[in-house]
Scaffold this motif. Sequence first.
Motif, short mmCIF file in Angstrom:
data_model
loop_
_atom_site.label_atom_id
_atom_site.label_comp_id
_atom_site.label_asym_id
_atom_site.label_seq_id
_atom_site.Cartn_x
_atom_site.Cartn_y
_atom_site.Cartn_z
N GLU A 1 0.84 -1.20 0.00
CA GLU A 1 0.00 0.00 0.00
C GLU A 1 0.87 1.25 0.00
O GLU A 1 1.89 1.32 0.69
N SER A 2 0.46 2.25 -0.77
CA SER A 2 1.27 3.46 -0.94
C SER A 2 0.37 4.64 -1.22
O SER A 2 -0.72 4.50 -1.79
N ASP A 3 0.82 5.82 -0.81
CA ASP A 3 0.23 7.04 -1.31
C ASP A 3 0.66 7.24 -2.76
O ASP A 3 1.70 6.70 -3.18
N PRO A 4 -0.08 7.99 -3.56
CA PRO A 4 0.41 8.34 -4.90
C PRO A 4 1.75 9.07 -4.79
O PRO A 4 1.87 10.03 -4.02
N CYS A 5 2.75 8.62 -5.52
CA CYS A 5 4.08 9.21 -5.39
C CYS A 5 4.96 8.74 -6.53
O CYS A 5 4.56 7.90 -7.35
N ASP A 6 6.17 9.27 -6.58
CA ASP A 6 7.21 8.78 -7.48
C ASP A 6 7.84 7.58 -6.79
O ASP A 6 8.76 7.72 -5.98
N ALA A 7 7.34 6.39 -7.06
CA ALA A 7 7.67 5.20 -6.27
C ALA A 7 9.15 4.83 -6.41
O ALA A 7 9.75 4.95 -7.48
N ALA A 8 9.71 4.34 -5.31
CA ALA A 8 11.10 3.87 -5.28
C ALA A 8 11.14 2.55 -4.52
O ALA A 8 10.36 2.33 -3.60
N PRO A 9 12.05 1.66 -4.89
CA PRO A 9 12.11 0.35 -4.22
C PRO A 9 12.67 0.45 -2.81
O PRO A 9 13.55 1.28 -2.53
N GLU A 10 12.17 -0.39 -1.93
CA GLU A 10 12.69 -0.52 -0.57
C GLU A 10 13.70 -1.67 -0.55
O GLU A 10 13.50 -2.70 -1.20
N GLU A 11 14.77 -1.52 0.26
CA GLU A 11 15.80 -2.55 0.31
C GLU A 11 15.24 -3.90 0.76
O GLU A 11 15.64 -4.95 0.25
N ILE A 12 14.28 -3.89 1.69
CA ILE A 12 13.72 -5.14 2.17
C ILE A 12 13.00 -5.88 1.04
O ILE A 12 13.07 -7.11 0.94
N ASP A 13 12.33 -5.14 0.16
CA ASP A 13 11.61 -5.78 -0.94
C ASP A 13 12.56 -6.34 -1.98
O ASP A 13 12.30 -7.39 -2.58
N VAL A 14 13.68 -5.63 -2.21
CA VAL A 14 14.71 -6.16 -3.11
C VAL A 14 15.28 -7.45 -2.53
O VAL A 14 15.47 -8.45 -3.24
N ALA A 15 15.54 -7.46 -1.22
CA ALA A 15 16.09 -8.65 -0.57
C ALA A 15 15.11 -9.83 -0.63
O ALA A 15 15.51 -10.97 -0.87
N ILE A 16 13.82 -9.55 -0.43
CA ILE A 16 12.81 -10.61 -0.51
C ILE A 16 12.76 -11.18 -1.93
O ILE A 16 12.68 -12.40 -2.12
N ALA A 17 12.83 -10.31 -2.92
CA ALA A 17 12.81 -10.76 -4.31
C ALA A 17 13.97 -11.71 -4.59
O ALA A 17 13.80 -12.78 -5.20
N ILE A 18 15.16 -11.34 -4.14
CA ILE A 18 16.35 -12.16 -4.40
C ILE A 18 16.25 -13.48 -3.66
O ILE A 18 16.59 -14.55 -4.19
N ASP A 19 15.76 -13.45 -2.43
CA ASP A 19 15.63 -14.69 -1.66
C ASP A 19 14.67 -15.66 -2.34
O ASP A 19 14.94 -16.87 -2.44
N ARG A 20 13.55 -15.17 -2.84
CA ARG A 20 12.58 -16.04 -3.51
C ARG A 20 13.16 -16.59 -4.80
O ARG A 20 12.91 -17.76 -5.16
#
Length: 364
Positions: free
Chosen positions: A257-276
Amino acid sequence: MSEFDVIIVGGGIAGASLGAEIADECRTLIIEAEDQCGYHATGRSAAFYLESYGGPEVAKLTLASHDFLADPPENFSEQGFLRVRGDLHITHDELPDVPQEVETRVVERAELERLVPGIRPQWRRALLEPDCADIDVGGLHAAYLRQFRGSGGTVRTAAKLIRAERKADNWTVALSDGSVVRASVLVNAAGAWADRIAEVAGAAPLGIAPKRRTMVQLRVGQTGLRALPLVDGADGTFYFKGETDNSVWLSPHDEIESDPCDAAPEEIDVAIAIDRFEQVVDWPIERVERRWAGLRSFAPDRLPVYGFDRDVPGFFWCAGQGGFGIQTSPAAAKMAAALLLDRRSQQMVAHIDPSVFSPARFTR
């Protein structure tokens, strides 16, 4: 004050495709808050055509769009926008359900090993969608804008909507550059900002929620990946596809969930992606080459919204396209144009019931 028939708020794929459908019949203006059209969701898409994505009602729009994307009219583009790749929905056990109109076949472990070298042993089988394809999103978006301008449409960038008032059957719209424009119809194709635009115009928001999606490009110690099928978990927790000979695009399939914005990746989400990813294949990861994020916006029932607002005259919704806005854009734009112009639907979408996507389905 400049006069138009229709003002479209948002120059992404939704606004550009609808504009291209109506510009030869209506004086149409696209206003875009950013310095360029397609800066947000459209420009950050993972860019694939997947007929099973979004459920059976969305699949109707996707399937209806296929021929246009694969072989568009010559006056729209000299070449198609699809490159067939195929998609493997991999699973430990149960195969996923897909709409019955979508062509699929079951892939067992031996074939799965040939299609995805190095896949780990717990992935026993997959459902293959052979028609999954990459979409040339940039080319498609540019073609819509080219057709829009060629039909007399006007695009104004760096022109954020500040105020919109409805008087005497017309909208008077004030923009951030100090100008004022007027039209009888105001189209809300503002993506993540759709509910905010509705509120500015005096319409009740529909609960269209922006959700952040993370993407990572990895360089790996494996070659021959350019033609790799799209690989996704049947449980919806990841997908990846080959980008170059030894790199992949990867996502944890997150919806944060996010407010409307210029979205940027979070480090935790990058780490989760790599782990999966590492739980799927045994390819050594050499480095992260890119990371980015975009906002995909969903209505409460996860279906897009097309049609005039129930309570505010002349306010037209073209929003909530989630992650399927690009692959459905040819059919969705033709359906929306018929609703906006109050005309019979074109053959491409004559079999699709537009009331399924009406904003009137929501209780305010």
